[in-house]
Design an enzyme around this catalytic site. Structure first.
Site, PDB file in Angstrom:
ATOM      1  N   GLY A   1       0.812   5.724   0.107  1.00 18.68           N
ATOM      2  CA  GLY A   1       0.026   7.055   0.217  1.00 18.68           C
ATOM      3  C   GLY A   1       1.086   8.326   0.335  1.00 18.68           C
ATOM      4  N   GLY A   2       0.443   9.548   0.425  1.00 22.55           N
ATOM      5  CA  GLY A   2       1.300  10.460   0.460  1.00 22.55           C
ATOM      6  C   GLY A   2       2.408  10.483   1.319  1.00 22.55           C
ATOM      7  N   TYR A   3       2.393   9.724   2.203  1.00 24.82           N
ATOM      8  CA  TYR A   3       3.318   9.945   3.262  1.00 24.82           C
ATOM      9  C   TYR A   3       4.696   8.939   3.129  1.00 24.82           C
ATOM     10  CZ  TYR A   3       1.127   5.506   3.999  1.00 24.82           C
ATOM     11  OH  TYR A   3       0.801   4.384   3.567  1.00 24.82           O
ATOM     12  N   GLY A   4       4.330   7.778   2.147  1.00 25.97           N
ATOM     13  CA  GLY A   4       5.244   6.831   1.755  1.00 25.97           C
ATOM     14  C   GLY A   4       4.517   5.625   1.362  1.00 25.97           C
ATOM     15  N   LYS A   5       5.457   4.519   1.740  1.00 29.28           N
ATOM     16  CA  LYS A   5       4.986   3.155   1.274  1.00 29.28           C
ATOM     17  C   LYS A   5       4.542   2.308   2.611  1.00 29.28           C
ATOM     18  CE  LYS A   5       6.613   3.369  -3.079  1.00 29.28           C
ATOM     19  NZ  LYS A   5       7.603   2.679  -4.013  1.00 29.28           N
ATOM     20  N   VAL A   6       3.725   1.055   2.433  1.00 32.56           N
ATOM     21  CA  VAL A   6       3.498   0.322   3.290  1.00 32.56           C
ATOM     22  C   VAL A   6       3.890  -1.261   2.917  1.00 32.56           C
ATOM     23  CG1 VAL A   6       1.630  -0.925   4.909  1.00 32.56           C
ATOM     24  CG2 VAL A   6       1.405   1.278   4.469  1.00 32.56           C
TER      25      VAL A   6
ATOM     26  N   LYS B   1       5.046   0.761   7.838  1.00 28.93           N
ATOM     27  CA  LYS B   1       4.774   1.992   7.151  1.00 28.93           C
ATOM     28  C   LYS B   1       6.105   2.938   7.218  1.00 28.93           C
ATOM     29  CE  LYS B   1       2.939   5.656   8.977  1.00 28.93           C
ATOM     30  NZ  LYS B   1       2.121   6.534   9.664  1.00 28.93           N
TER      31      LYS B   1
ATOM     32  N   GLY C   1       0.709  -1.114  -0.026  1.00 29.84           N
ATOM     33  CA  GLY C   1      -0.132   0.014   0.051  1.00 29.84           C
ATOM     34  C   GLY C   1       0.736   1.161   0.024  1.00 29.84           C
TER      35      GLY C   1
ATOM     36  N   ASP D   1     -11.353  10.173  10.325  1.00 24.95           N
ATOM     37  CA  ASP D   1     -11.336   9.407   8.918  1.00 24.95           C
ATOM     38  C   ASP D   1     -12.039   8.019   8.991  1.00 24.95           C
ATOM     39  OD1 ASP D   1     -11.072   9.730   6.240  1.00 24.95           O
ATOM     40  OD2 ASP D   1      -8.789   9.488   6.289  1.00 24.95           O
TER      41      ASP D   1
END
Ligand SMILES: *[C@@H]1O[C@H](CO)[C@@H](O)[C@H](O)[C@H]1NC(C)=O
Ligand SMILES: *[C@@H]1O[C@H](CO)[C@@H](O)[C@H](O)[C@H]1NC(C)=O
Ligand SMILES: *[C@@H]1O[C@H](CO)[C@@H](O)[C@H](O)[C@H]1NC(C)=O
Ligand SMILES: *[C@@H]1O[C@H](CO)[C@@H](O)[C@H](O)[C@H]1NC(C)=O
Ligand SMILES: *[C@@H]1O[C@H](CO)[C@@H](O)[C@H](O)[C@H]1NC(C)=O
Length: 952
Positions: A638-643, A657, A636, A753
């Site tokens: 997102g803007g923060y990085g990867k999982v 994460k 996965g 959220d």
């Protein structure tokens, strides 16, 4: 690298370091370890100084922990062996925590000073540890209503101070142990007045040796077991006996004639056995008020004359006992008799009730006898049942020939409230206030009366409860009781409600007071009903306000948060740190579960991180476990990085994460985040396993949930088909996780959220809430929080919050309502420009099947006739998406409603699922500050919704 983490925390994480322990450190460590085995700990169980910082339910003397009284607070998990390392403990009461289970640790046998061990209504299993026999000072041992099995350890015969011995309602088997000169046995329990062993699988005979002249026993309660053999004739050696319950066993042979020398016995239950010989002659047992000899194999006999000579007898139960001949009319003429139950016998002749019948007489049941005629010479007007007798054969329509219907509700506390309607889930008190009552059931195992219609008895119970609670200074408005009835074990069950005064809900301290009053047998009833135990329903209390149970031990509190002292304290902290590190044998419990604990007296609230359970990983470790962050492990982003998926050396699967360089936060913020993440623990929230702050990287390591997101399943992407029951479970799990954040996390947390992409499914398709990337702790002002940025995901976003920027828990409730609609329809909240809330509201027709929503319902959910509770589920969803937050239910109300919907669907919402118990280990969970980005944090699907609204 462990070293690295320590230093990191010492210098970066701890802005203030304080030394002020009121608790002997070994005991603090032991209690921390016990707490480490629990989830849902009380809100006040923070820091490292149980005595000094007023942990709920903990009392101390001279810095030693002397009592742990924590009933009905909802803790779950197991009881760690370190409980045995509290050498000064006198009272241990963990009753009514049904999620607290596993075996009872043998180390309890080290608590040599223990007086009360009360674990009533928990989930403990396995054998009762023989080590309990070491507790020479134990006076109360109450293990009733658990899941104990195996046999009773003979060593318990060594409990020379034991007064109250209650193991009712377990699955204990084997015989009652008797001493043999080498091994101890229960005949040695000379001070024990109460043997309460009912409702187990005990077998063998009732040992004659149990009764000897050295005893002072009052109650021998052995009902509902498998005892066989005959009733011991030694009982007359114990003239103190007041109650015997031998009913519902397999006892044989005649009743020993010496029984009638027991002139203090009030209750005698011998029914439902295989007893033979003549009906016992009870002449002279002048204290007897309740006698049940029904359903045995006694010789045929006339109605014995001695019944009418017993001056206190209210209740005579002689059903199916081969009683024959004419009924003597004096049977009904002695004064206290309320009930004569003589059905299924061979009574014949004419029944005459003449003018001298007792005014107390309420029920004469003579069904299925051979009575030819009835003469009512005394205008007897109460219940008489003669159906199944020749007197009723000719199609007589006399009242007494009708087979009665059970009157199930002989009493309910009255009120005179005029048209008061309470919000759903609240109840109306007898004084006409709406609130959340603490509810439960009282079980009385002994009765001296049988006229369940007489309200005097219930008023007496009400009065005793109210007095008890007022004496304990519980803020109680009133108590109400409902629906008394006699159950299959011949216990009187009464539903009880206790209403709070001056507030809508009790706080946790109040609950502990109420519950311990019941578990500690503080309730005194005036003797109509006796030998009770109480089992409450779960209760979600309000936060804070635990004052009523706060420890008053303030003698040695050294609080220091003044700035000037800080530097000095840091130095002291550092010295201790170095000493600790050099210590060859560090305290095991402390090191494992509270690596930073010894500097953490929690006096400064908030500035000290709680890092229990969170492991510190090196970059190398995580690199290795994710196969060098390989593409195949990428699950996965997102803007923060990867999982990344990874496997730790011990085999545990994790999701790592990894922050991108540009979304990295400062050390302080990273610490703040971990601190928040580790503060909340719940089985329906995704666990934080640990973190890495090494080689310029910031990573968070979470438990890995193999079944992806709820969105994946609803969309069919994961190939998992969710039927109606599974969806109900998922809704309940998510609601419970969210309710925990709102009501039990300290400070409360708004998730902000909630959406199907943030609900993850475990092996057993149980749900956990993830992604706390936007979450906000709600410090101080519970009323609402003006946010500078409205954040959330389009489609789930609360319109009221959007417009006012006022953030409350009710915004999560809105999103949850959207989620519920999604669960039913499998549609995304906004799909092809259609908004699910508007669609459902437009289509709904409450007169039609499935509320007319058949077209919208997901076709994979199952057949419409299997969707029990569907309508209520829709109603609940629509209440959650009410325009005004004030009209939406709270998450705890939502939980309750889903639970009751599940019951409609035939599911027990409190059944412990395999997955639930698998996550009982108290690892920590996740919560994230806002520093990475506003994108979904743990979006395993990789599908980042682009429709997010960030309004600045
Ligand atoms: C019952 O016992 C009493 C006193 O022990 C005795 O007087 C009486 O005759 C007995 N009755 C029967 C029916 O055996
Ligand atoms: C009643 O039953 C008794 C005992 O079985 C018997 O001796 C007697 O004759 C019966 N009486 C009547 C009126 O049937
Ligand atoms: C109810 O019980 C009380 C106490 O035993 C008694 O005084 C009273 O007469 C009873 N009332 C009725 C209506 O039977
Ligand atoms: C429980 O009962 C015991 C003995 O009756 C008493 O000493 C103790 O104070 C009680 N504890 C509480 C918390 O009421
Ligand atoms: C614990 O302390 C509180 C407050 O001082 C007191 O009211 C309570 O009785 C104590 N409980 C026990 C079991 O000693």
């Amino acid at each position: 690298m462990m070293q690295k983490c320590w230093i990191f925390f010492l210098f970066i994480v701890f802005p203030v370091v304080i030394v002020a322990a009121d608790t002997v450190s070994d005991e603090a460590a032991a209690l921390q370890s016990v707490a480490g085995g629990w989830q849902n700990k009380p809100g006040s169980w923070n820091g490292f100084d149980p005595c000094g910082s007023a942990w709920l339910g903990i009392n101390c003397t001279n810095s030693h922990i002397t009592s742990i009284i924590l009933p009905s607070v909802g803790v779950t998990g197991t009881l760690a062996g370190d409980i045995g390392n509290l050498p000064e403990l006198l009272f241990l009461d963990l009753s009514y925590n049904p999620g607290l289970g596993g075996s009872l640790p043998a180390s309890i046998g080290k608590l040599y000073k223990l007086k009360n061990l009360i674990l009533l209504g928990c989930g403990f299993s396995g054998q009762i540890p023989p080590e309990l026999g070491n507790l020479q000072r134990l006076t109360i041992l109450a293990l009733n209503d658990n899941k104990f099995s195996g046999s009773m350890p003979p060593a318990l015969g060594n409990l020379s101070s034991l007064y109250w011995f209650d193991i009712t309602g377990n699955q204990i088997s084997g015989t009652i142990p008797i001493s043999d000169g080498i091994n101890p046995g229960f005949d040695m329990l000379r001070r024990t007045k109460h043997f309460h062993f009912g409702g187990n699988n005990l077998s063998g005979n009732i040992p004659p040796q149990l009764f000897h002249s050295g005893m002072v026993t009052l109650h021998v309660i052995l009902n509902n077991n498998n005892f066989n053999g005959s009733i011991p004739s030694t009982m007359n050696l114990v003239p103190t006996l007041e109650a015997l319950r031998f009913d519902r066993n397999k006892l044989t042979g005649p009743v020993p004639p010496t029984l009638n020398s027991l002139t203090s016995i009030k209750e005698l239950y011998l029914s439902n056995n295989l007893l033979t010989g003549p009906l016992p002659n009870l002449t002279g047992m002048n204290a007897l008020s309740y006698v049940d000899l029904s359903n045995n194999s006694f010789d045929a006999s006339d109605v014995p004359p001695w019944f009418s000579t017993l001056p206190s007898l209210t209740t005579l139960l002689l059903e199916k006992s081969h009683v024959q001949g004419q009924i003597p009319s004096q049977l009904f003429s002695f004064s206290p008799l309320q009930t004569a139950q003589l059905k299924n016998n061979l009574l014949n002749g004419t029944l005459e009730i003449d003018a001298g019948y007792s005014t107390q007489l309420q029920l004469v049941d003579l069904q299925n006898n051979d009575i030819a005629d009835f003469r009512n010479n005394g205008n007897y007007n109460n219940v008489l049942l003669l159906a199944g007798n020749p007197a009723c054969n000719q199609g007589s329509n006399e009242k007494y020939c009708v087979v009665p219907k059970q009157n199930n509700h002989p009493y309910s506390t009255p009120n005179s409230c005029v048209s008061v309607a309470c919000p759903s889930e609240q109840a109306l008190s007898p004084n006409c206030f709406c609130s959340y009552p603490y509810e439960g059931t009282l079980y009385f195992r002994l009765l001296t009366v049988s006229n369940l219609q007489n309200i005097t008895y219930y008023q007496d119970v009400e009065k005793s409860m109210l007095t008890m609670l007022q004496n304990k200074k519980v803020p109680v408005d009133s108590v109400a009781i409902h629906d008394p009835f006699i159950d299959a074990s011949n216990y009187l069950e009464i539903s009880v409600e206790v209403f709070p005064s001056g507030k809508a809900k009790f706080d946790q301290g109040d609950i502990v007071m109420i519950a311990s009053s019941f578990s500690n047998q503080t309730l005194k009833t005036s003797g109509y009903f006796a030998l009770y135990y109480f089992i409450p329903k779960p209760y979600i209390p309000i936060l804070g306000g635990e004052s009523s149970s706060k420890s008053s031990n303030t003698a040695a509190i050294v609080g220091a948060s003044v700035g000037g002292v800080v530097a000095l304290l840091v130095v002291i902290g550092l010295v201790i740190f170095v000493v600790m590190r050099r210590n060859k044998k560090p305290k095991k419990t402390m090191e494992q579960s509270y690596p930073f604990g010894s500097w953490d007296p929690s006096k400064t609230s908030g500035s000290v991180p709680q890092l229990k359970g969170a492991r510190c990983f090196s970059f190398e470790e995580l690199k290795k476990c994710t196969d060098n962050f390989s593409e195949s492990n990428h699950i996965g982003s997102g803007g923060y990085g990867k999982v990344y998926k990874g496997t730790l050396t011990d085999g545990q699967m994790v999701a790592v994460k990894r922050a991108q360089e540009d979304s990295m936060q400062g050390g302080h913020e990273f610490k703040t985040e971990i601190e928040l993440l580790t503060r909340v623990h719940h089985r329906n929230l995704v666990n934080l396993v640990g973190f890495c702050f090494d080689q310029g990287e910031q990573m968070l390591v979470y438990e890995y949930l193999p079944n992806g997101t709820l969105r994946d399943s609803l969309s069919g992407m994961s190939g998992i088909r969710l039927d109606w029951k599974k969806r109900l479970w998922i809704a309940l799990d998510a609601a419970r996780g969210l309710s925990y954040l709102h009501f039990l996390a300290d400070p409360p947390i708004v998730h902000r959220d909630i959406k199907s992409n943030n609900i993850l499914l475990d092996n057993h398709l149980h749900a956990k809430v993830a992604d706390f990337g936007l979450s906000k702790p709600m410090t101080n002002d519970r009323k609402g929080h003006v946010t500078t940025q409205v954040k959330g995901t389009m489609g789930y976003l609360d319109p009221e919050y959007y417009m006012t920027q006022q953030l409350t828990e009710k915004s999560d409730v809105y999103s949850f309502g959207v989620l519920l609609l999604e669960v039913i329809t499998a549609r995304k909240p906004i799909e092809r420009n259609k908004y699910i809330v508007r669609e459902v509201k437009a289509a709904i027709d409450r007169k039609k099947e499935l509320y007319g929503l058949g077209q919208l319902v997901d076709s994979t959910i199952g057949l419409s006739n299997t969707l029990a509770g569907f309508n209520r589920f829709v109603d609940l969803a629509l209440m959650c998406v009410e325009e005004s937050g004030a009209n939406r239910p709270t998450m705890s109300e939502v939980v309750k409603e889903i639970e009751s919907i599940m019951q409609l669907a035939g599911i027990n919402p409190n059944a412990e699922s395999a997955s639930a118990s698998a996550s009982y280990d108290d690892s920590s969970f996740t919560l994230r500050g806002q520093l990475y980005s506003n994108e979904a944090l743990m979006n395993y699907s990789g599908a980042i919704p682009s429709s997010r609204s960030d309004i600045n």
